[in-house]
Write a protein that holds these residues in place. Structure first.
Motif, short mmCIF file in Angstrom:
data_model
loop_
_atom_site.label_atom_id
_atom_site.label_comp_id
_atom_site.label_asym_id
_atom_site.label_seq_id
_atom_site.Cartn_x
_atom_site.Cartn_y
_atom_site.Cartn_z
N ARG A 288 0.83 -1.20 0.00
CA ARG A 288 0.00 0.00 0.00
C ARG A 288 0.88 1.26 0.00
O ARG A 288 0.61 2.22 -0.74
CB ARG A 288 -0.89 -0.02 1.25
CG ARG A 288 -1.73 1.22 1.30
CD ARG A 288 -2.65 1.21 2.49
NE ARG A 288 -3.37 2.46 2.48
CZ ARG A 288 -4.62 2.60 2.80
NH1 ARG A 288 -5.32 1.55 3.16
NH2 ARG A 288 -5.19 3.76 2.77
N TYR A 289 1.93 1.25 0.81
CA TYR A 289 2.86 2.39 0.87
C TYR A 289 3.46 2.65 -0.51
O TYR A 289 3.49 3.79 -1.00
CB TYR A 289 3.95 2.08 1.90
CG TYR A 289 5.05 3.11 2.00
CD1 TYR A 289 4.93 4.21 2.84
CD2 TYR A 289 6.24 2.96 1.26
CE1 TYR A 289 5.95 5.15 2.95
CE2 TYR A 289 7.26 3.89 1.36
CZ TYR A 289 7.11 4.98 2.20
OH TYR A 289 8.13 5.91 2.30
N PHE A 290 3.91 1.58 -1.16
CA PHE A 290 4.53 1.75 -2.48
C PHE A 290 3.52 2.32 -3.48
O PHE A 290 3.84 3.20 -4.27
CB PHE A 290 5.08 0.41 -3.00
CG PHE A 290 6.25 -0.09 -2.18
CD1 PHE A 290 7.15 0.79 -1.59
CD2 PHE A 290 6.45 -1.46 -1.98
CE1 PHE A 290 8.22 0.33 -0.83
CE2 PHE A 290 7.52 -1.92 -1.22
CZ PHE A 290 8.40 -1.03 -0.65
N SER A 291 2.30 1.80 -3.40
CA SER A 291 1.32 2.29 -4.38
C SER A 291 0.98 3.75 -4.11
O SER A 291 0.89 4.56 -5.04
CB SER A 291 0.12 1.34 -4.35
OG SER A 291 -1.06 2.02 -4.14
N GLU A 292 0.87 4.14 -2.84
CA GLU A 292 0.58 5.56 -2.53
C GLU A 292 1.71 6.48 -2.96
O GLU A 292 1.49 7.63 -3.31
CB GLU A 292 0.34 5.71 -1.02
CG GLU A 292 -1.04 5.25 -0.61
CD GLU A 292 -1.26 5.23 0.89
OE1 GLU A 292 -2.35 4.84 1.30
OE2 GLU A 292 -0.33 5.59 1.66
N LYS A 293 2.94 5.96 -2.90
CA LYS A 293 4.09 6.81 -3.27
C LYS A 293 4.44 6.70 -4.75
O LYS A 293 5.46 7.23 -5.19
CB LYS A 293 5.33 6.41 -2.46
CG LYS A 293 5.17 6.53 -0.96
CD LYS A 293 5.47 7.93 -0.48
CE LYS A 293 5.24 8.05 1.00
NZ LYS A 293 5.13 9.39 1.51
N GLY A 294 3.68 5.91 -5.47
CA GLY A 294 3.96 5.75 -6.90
C GLY A 294 5.22 4.93 -7.16
O GLY A 294 5.89 5.10 -8.19
N ILE A 295 5.55 4.04 -6.22
CA ILE A 295 6.76 3.21 -6.38
C ILE A 295 6.34 1.89 -7.02
O ILE A 295 5.41 1.23 -6.55
CB ILE A 295 7.41 2.93 -5.01
CG1 ILE A 295 7.86 4.24 -4.37
CG2 ILE A 295 8.55 1.94 -5.12
CD1 ILE A 295 8.26 4.11 -2.91
N SER A 296 7.06 1.51 -8.07
CA SER A 296 6.75 0.23 -8.70
C SER A 296 8.05 -0.57 -8.78
O SER A 296 8.98 -0.19 -9.50
CB SER A 296 6.18 0.52 -10.09
OG SER A 296 6.21 -0.63 -10.84
N LEU A 297 8.12 -1.63 -8.00
CA LEU A 297 9.38 -2.38 -7.91
C LEU A 297 9.42 -3.52 -8.91
O LEU A 297 8.39 -4.15 -9.18
CB LEU A 297 9.55 -2.95 -6.50
CG LEU A 297 9.66 -1.95 -5.36
CD1 LEU A 297 9.90 -2.67 -4.04
CD2 LEU A 297 10.78 -0.94 -5.62
#
Ligand code: BG6
Length: 473
Positions: A288-297
């Protein structure tokens, strides 16, 4: 009176890092590490030292600069004094000693196929001595010592290729020392991303973005999982750990927003790392944190499988202070805790926080815990040849009591290494005067002094603590 006590065989000792102690930065074939280019700032300040040198221009400048002071280049000359220094530790009764392997001492650039023989010979002698003295060696494979070359050419763990370079180094060490070393820490403080640890652990240049940071973190997870697999296959009796820099934080008030902000802080800034390395997958809150920050690993199916199949065996953490969190204007912010005193460097003194953290980790994982760092940075004064460091004894006593209490709470803690049993260069400040040792080293911030070793009052106190297995505090 507490009924709890330390179990028989509890490991007592101290911990150092190669880059802060060894010195000898460019001899016997050693290449430069990222710590060797960290300058002593004129005005010591947390933000002005670490992470300052890592762009191409400043790296080039530092490598050619002989005029400024780079404190890790000399350390305390442990490279040459390790035998007598370890004998002093043994005099205190140490049953364990933790140190790291200076990566570019073994692979000067990090990309070589063959290790530097002289570097290995040093660790043959060092680890041999630790074992001969009857201490259990605990080896940190990487304690902020990435070869500069890997930072310059690959931007550290931001590049996937660095996983293989790390593994070539780490497996060389495991192959050579697995008959002497049982406990392995693949990376020091994997979670310290928002302080001075970030550049050290991941080897990133300046000005990176958060996407790059977490991709580098992922590569570090993969490297640790591959190493764990290798160690388990090669020597099933060995134990591998995840190491955190603990900073379990409290809410500033009982306002639900502050409490939840604290939960989120503790999740993303520490549990995320141990959750992945112990539970073997990315937790929901992180996604959820990654998606909110626009991070795509970029996490391949093979990566996910590897993490799942290769959890570590135990948890270890450093403990110095706790944090306090509030939710303000939509942001998670750090606050000062009005109930705690601080040392000169602003580190809040909180022994009960250690018991609290131990209970949280145990409740979460039920994995054995080793406390790999704890200590009190303080200036020392020599009076008539003695150092009366009561402040340090008081700090350590209260923290050790807290561990004992946590053991009484049912937490499985199997060892304790206090930080810097002999004074070494401070990681965050680069100075010598932020001292942690039971053994004083007569060197000042500018490297001047006799380097003579002097037993402080805490030396004799810790000796009694160890002798009584933590009863005489
Ligand atoms: C730990 C690091 O977080 O803190 C050590 O692993 C470091 O390398 C220790 O020395 C104490 O920090 P400092 O900045 O006081 O040396």
């Amino acid at each position: 009176m507490s009924k709890s006590q330390f179990p028989n065989g509890f490991l007592w000792g101290g911990a150092i890092a190669a880059n802060q102690a060894e010195g000898a930065w460019n001899i016997d074939g050693k290449g430069p590490s990222i710590m060797d280019i960290e300058i002593l700032p004129e005005k010591y300040s947390l933000t002005s030292i670490l992470g300052y040198s890592h762009d191409d221009d400043s790296i080039e400048f530092a490598l050619k600069d002989d005029d400024s002071l780079y404190p890790r280049r000399r350390g305390i000359d442990f490279y040459h004094t390790y035998e007598s220094d370890l004998e002093l530790m043994k005099e205190m009764g140490f049953t364990t000693f933790r140190t790291s392997i200076n990566w570019p001492r073994i692979f000067p650039k990090g990309i070589e196929q063959e290790p530097n023989k002289k570097g290995l010979e040093f660790y043959d002698r060092l680890i041999g001595k630790i074992v001969d003295l009857g201490m259990e060696p605990i080896i940190t494979i990487s304690h902020y010592e990435m070869p500069v070359y890997l930072v310059k050419e690959y931007n550290g763990f931001a590049s996937r290729e660095v996983i293989d370079f790390y593994l070539n180094f780490a497996t060389t060490i495991v192959d050579r020392y697995h008959d002497k070393v049982k406990y392995w820490i693949p990376f020091n403080q994997v979670n310290c991303l928002d302080g001075w640890g970030e550049y050290g652990s991941l080897g990133l240049k300046r000005g990176y973005d958060i996407q790059t940071v977490y991709q580098a973190v992922h590569h570090q997870f993969v490297a640790a999982a591959k190493l764990t697999k290798y160690i388990h296959e090669k020597c099933p009796e060995s134990k591998v750990s995840v190491m955190l820099g603990d900073n379990t934080s409290y809410p500033a008030t009982s306002k639900p927003e502050d409490v939840f902000a604290t939960t989120q802080r503790n999740q993303m800034q520490q549990y995320f790392f141990s959750d992945v390395m112990i539970r073997g997958s990315y937790p929901g809150y992180a996604k959820r944190y990654f998606s909110e920050k626009g991070i795509s690993l970029c996490i391949t199916q093979e990566d996910a499988e590897l993490l799942k199949q290769n959890p570590v065996d135990f948890l270890t953490f450093s403990y110095y202070f706790t944090g306090t969190i509030a939710y303000e204007n939509g942001d998670i912010v750090s606050k000062s805790n009005p109930y705690l005193e601080k040392n000169k460097w602003g580190w809040a003194i909180d022994p009960l926080g250690l018991r609290n953290a131990l209970n949280h980790y145990w409740d979460r994982y039920e994995k054995s815990i080793f406390i790999s760092e704890n200590g009190f940075g303080h200036e020392d004064i020599i009076e008539d040849g003695r150092i009366h460091d009561t402040y340090r004894i008081n700090y350590l006593r209260e923290h050790i009591k807290s561990i004992r209490d946590a053991i009484g709470d049912g937490v499985d803690v199997f060892g304790y290494t206090s930080w810097g049993p002999i004074d070494i260069v401070s990681a965050s400040q680069g100075e010598m005067s932020k001292r942690y040792g039971y053994i004083y080293v007569d060197l000042d911030d500018h490297g001047l002094g006799t380097a003579k070793r002097v037993r402080k009052d805490s030396f004799y106190w810790y000796k009694d603590v160890i002798k009584s297995n933590g009863k005489d505090l």
